[in-house]
Design a protein around this motif. Structure first.
Motif, PDB file in Angstrom:
ATOM      1  N   MET A   1       0.854  -1.179   0.000  1.00  0.00           N
ATOM      2  CA  MET A   1       0.000   0.000   0.000  1.00  0.00           C
ATOM      3  C   MET A   1       0.895   1.237   0.000  1.00  0.00           C
ATOM      4  O   MET A   1       1.877   1.292   0.716  1.00  0.00           O
ATOM      5  N   ASP A   2       0.551   2.203  -0.802  1.00  0.00           N
ATOM      6  CA  ASP A   2       1.366   3.419  -0.850  1.00  0.00           C
ATOM      7  C   ASP A   2       1.146   4.262   0.413  1.00  0.00           C
ATOM      8  O   ASP A   2       0.175   4.077   1.141  1.00  0.00           O
ATOM      9  N   PHE A   3       2.076   5.169   0.675  1.00  0.00           N
ATOM     10  CA  PHE A   3       2.054   5.933   1.921  1.00  0.00           C
ATOM     11  C   PHE A   3       0.765   6.734   2.104  1.00  0.00           C
ATOM     12  O   PHE A   3       0.158   6.704   3.177  1.00  0.00           O
ATOM     13  N   GLU A   4       0.345   7.455   1.099  1.00  0.00           N
ATOM     14  CA  GLU A   4      -0.846   8.304   1.249  1.00  0.00           C
ATOM     15  C   GLU A   4      -2.081   7.486   1.603  1.00  0.00           C
ATOM     16  O   GLU A   4      -2.900   7.906   2.410  1.00  0.00           O
ATOM     17  N   SER A   5      -2.205   6.310   1.011  1.00  0.00           N
ATOM     18  CA  SER A   5      -3.354   5.450   1.295  1.00  0.00           C
ATOM     19  C   SER A   5      -3.343   4.954   2.729  1.00  0.00           C
ATOM     20  O   SER A   5      -4.367   4.991   3.422  1.00  0.00           O
ATOM     21  N   VAL A   6      -2.190   4.479   3.177  1.00  0.00           N
ATOM     22  CA  VAL A   6      -2.136   3.967   4.550  1.00  0.00           C
ATOM     23  C   VAL A   6      -2.273   5.104   5.560  1.00  0.00           C
ATOM     24  O   VAL A   6      -2.950   4.960   6.575  1.00  0.00           O
TER      25      VAL A   6
ATOM     26  N   VAL B   1      -4.784   5.418   8.851  1.00  0.00           N
ATOM     27  CA  VAL B   1      -4.292   5.312  10.231  1.00  0.00           C
ATOM     28  C   VAL B   1      -3.721   6.603  10.794  1.00  0.00           C
ATOM     29  O   VAL B   1      -3.252   6.614  11.926  1.00  0.00           O
ATOM     30  N   GLY B   2      -3.767   7.681  10.043  1.00  0.00           N
ATOM     31  CA  GLY B   2      -3.170   8.936  10.498  1.00  0.00           C
ATOM     32  C   GLY B   2      -3.646   9.392  11.857  1.00  0.00           C
ATOM     33  O   GLY B   2      -2.861   9.883  12.670  1.00  0.00           O
ATOM     34  N   GLU B   3      -4.904   9.204  12.146  1.00  0.00           N
ATOM     35  CA  GLU B   3      -5.433   9.642  13.439  1.00  0.00           C
ATOM     36  C   GLU B   3      -4.935   8.785  14.600  1.00  0.00           C
ATOM     37  O   GLU B   3      -5.018   9.178  15.752  1.00  0.00           O
ATOM     38  N   TYR B   4      -4.425   7.588  14.302  1.00  0.00           N
ATOM     39  CA  TYR B   4      -3.930   6.696  15.349  1.00  0.00           C
ATOM     40  C   TYR B   4      -2.419   6.782  15.534  1.00  0.00           C
ATOM     41  O   TYR B   4      -1.896   6.236  16.493  1.00  0.00           O
TER      42      TYR B   4
ATOM     43  N   LYS C   1       4.898  13.929   8.511  1.00  0.00           N
ATOM     44  CA  LYS C   1       6.257  14.033   7.954  1.00  0.00           C
ATOM     45  C   LYS C   1       7.147  12.896   8.473  1.00  0.00           C
ATOM     46  O   LYS C   1       7.851  12.241   7.701  1.00  0.00           O
ATOM     47  N   LYS C   2       7.109  12.652   9.769  1.00  0.00           N
ATOM     48  CA  LYS C   2       7.924  11.576  10.354  1.00  0.00           C
ATOM     49  C   LYS C   2       7.440  10.210   9.883  1.00  0.00           C
ATOM     50  O   LYS C   2       8.240   9.296   9.665  1.00  0.00           O
ATOM     51  N   ALA C   3       6.122  10.042   9.742  1.00  0.00           N
ATOM     52  CA  ALA C   3       5.577   8.780   9.241  1.00  0.00           C
ATOM     53  C   ALA C   3       6.064   8.526   7.813  1.00  0.00           C
ATOM     54  O   ALA C   3       6.424   7.399   7.461  1.00  0.00           O
ATOM     55  N   ALA C   4       6.095   9.576   6.985  1.00  0.00           N
ATOM     56  CA  ALA C   4       6.589   9.445   5.609  1.00  0.00           C
ATOM     57  C   ALA C   4       8.075   9.088   5.601  1.00  0.00           C
ATOM     58  O   ALA C   4       8.516   8.267   4.788  1.00  0.00           O
ATOM     59  N   GLU C   5       8.844   9.680   6.505  1.00  0.00           N
ATOM     60  CA  GLU C   5      10.269   9.355   6.606  1.00  0.00           C
ATOM     61  C   GLU C   5      10.460   7.894   7.003  1.00  0.00           C
ATOM     62  O   GLU C   5      11.330   7.212   6.472  1.00  0.00           O
ATOM     63  N   LEU C   6       9.656   7.413   7.942  1.00  0.00           N
ATOM     64  CA  LEU C   6       9.730   6.021   8.367  1.00  0.00           C
ATOM     65  C   LEU C   6       9.396   5.089   7.201  1.00  0.00           C
ATOM     66  O   LEU C   6      10.112   4.121   6.938  1.00  0.00           O
ATOM     67  N   TYR C   7       8.327   5.395   6.504  1.00  0.00           N
ATOM     68  CA  TYR C   7       7.905   4.600   5.343  1.00  0.00           C
ATOM     69  C   TYR C   7       9.014   4.578   4.282  1.00  0.00           C
ATOM     70  O   TYR C   7       9.400   3.509   3.811  1.00  0.00           O
TER      71      TYR C   7
ATOM     72  N   ILE D   1       2.078   1.781   9.334  1.00  0.00           N
ATOM     73  CA  ILE D   1       2.944   2.459   8.361  1.00  0.00           C
ATOM     74  C   ILE D   1       4.069   1.516   7.934  1.00  0.00           C
ATOM     75  O   ILE D   1       4.359   1.358   6.744  1.00  0.00           O
ATOM     76  N   MET D   2       4.706   0.869   8.912  1.00  0.00           N
ATOM     77  CA  MET D   2       5.791  -0.062   8.604  1.00  0.00           C
ATOM     78  C   MET D   2       5.274  -1.265   7.823  1.00  0.00           C
ATOM     79  O   MET D   2       5.918  -1.719   6.870  1.00  0.00           O
ATOM     80  N   ALA D   3       4.117  -1.787   8.195  1.00  0.00           N
ATOM     81  CA  ALA D   3       3.549  -2.941   7.505  1.00  0.00           C
ATOM     82  C   ALA D   3       3.236  -2.606   6.043  1.00  0.00           C
ATOM     83  O   ALA D   3       3.452  -3.433   5.151  1.00  0.00           O
ATOM     84  N   ALA D   4       2.730  -1.413   5.804  1.00  0.00           N
ATOM     85  CA  ALA D   4       2.419  -1.002   4.430  1.00  0.00           C
ATOM     86  C   ALA D   4       3.685  -0.926   3.592  1.00  0.00           C
ATOM     87  O   ALA D   4       3.695  -1.340   2.423  1.00  0.00           O
ATOM     88  N   ALA D   5       4.762  -0.409   4.177  1.00  0.00           N
ATOM     89  CA  ALA D   5       6.029  -0.342   3.445  1.00  0.00           C
ATOM     90  C   ALA D   5       6.544  -1.749   3.150  1.00  0.00           C
ATOM     91  O   ALA D   5       6.998  -2.024   2.031  1.00  0.00           O
ATOM     92  N   LEU D   6       6.453  -2.637   4.119  1.00  0.00           N
ATOM     93  CA  LEU D   6       6.886  -4.012   3.895  1.00  0.00           C
ATOM     94  C   LEU D   6       6.016  -4.701   2.847  1.00  0.00           C
ATOM     95  O   LEU D   6       6.514  -5.497   2.054  1.00  0.00           O
ATOM     96  N   GLU D   7       4.743  -4.399   2.857  1.00  0.00           N
ATOM     97  CA  GLU D   7       3.848  -4.957   1.844  1.00  0.00           C
ATOM     98  C   GLU D   7       4.268  -4.499   0.441  1.00  0.00           C
ATOM     99  O   GLU D   7       4.262  -5.288  -0.502  1.00  0.00           O
TER     100      GLU D   7
END
Length: 71
Positions: free
Chosen positions: A1-6, A10-13, A19-25, A49-55
């Protein structure tokens, strides 16, 4: 899943900023780690976020230690 979609899901959680979430991804996408060990303390936003990047890398295996800790 791309970053914007994930992040839209989950952004509210997430306890980290977008910005930091995008850096992590992006870090996971570029470094392609073989193993990620994460201790979660909230609702799993950064984990997702990490799971989406691994996916995206087609490299996703999950082990939840809570299921083994129960007797």
């Amino acid at each position: 899943m791309d970053f914007e979609s994930v992040y839209a899901k989950v952004g509210e959680y997430a306890l980290i900023s977008k910005k930091k979430a995008a850096e992590l991804y992006d870090f996971i996408i570029t470094q392609k780690p073989e193993l990620i060990f994460e201790l979660g303390f909230y609702q799993g936003g950064s984990t997702m976020i990490m799971a989406a990047a691994l996916e995206q890398l087609r490299s996703w295996h999950n082990r939840d230690v809570r299921s083994r800790a129960r007797t």
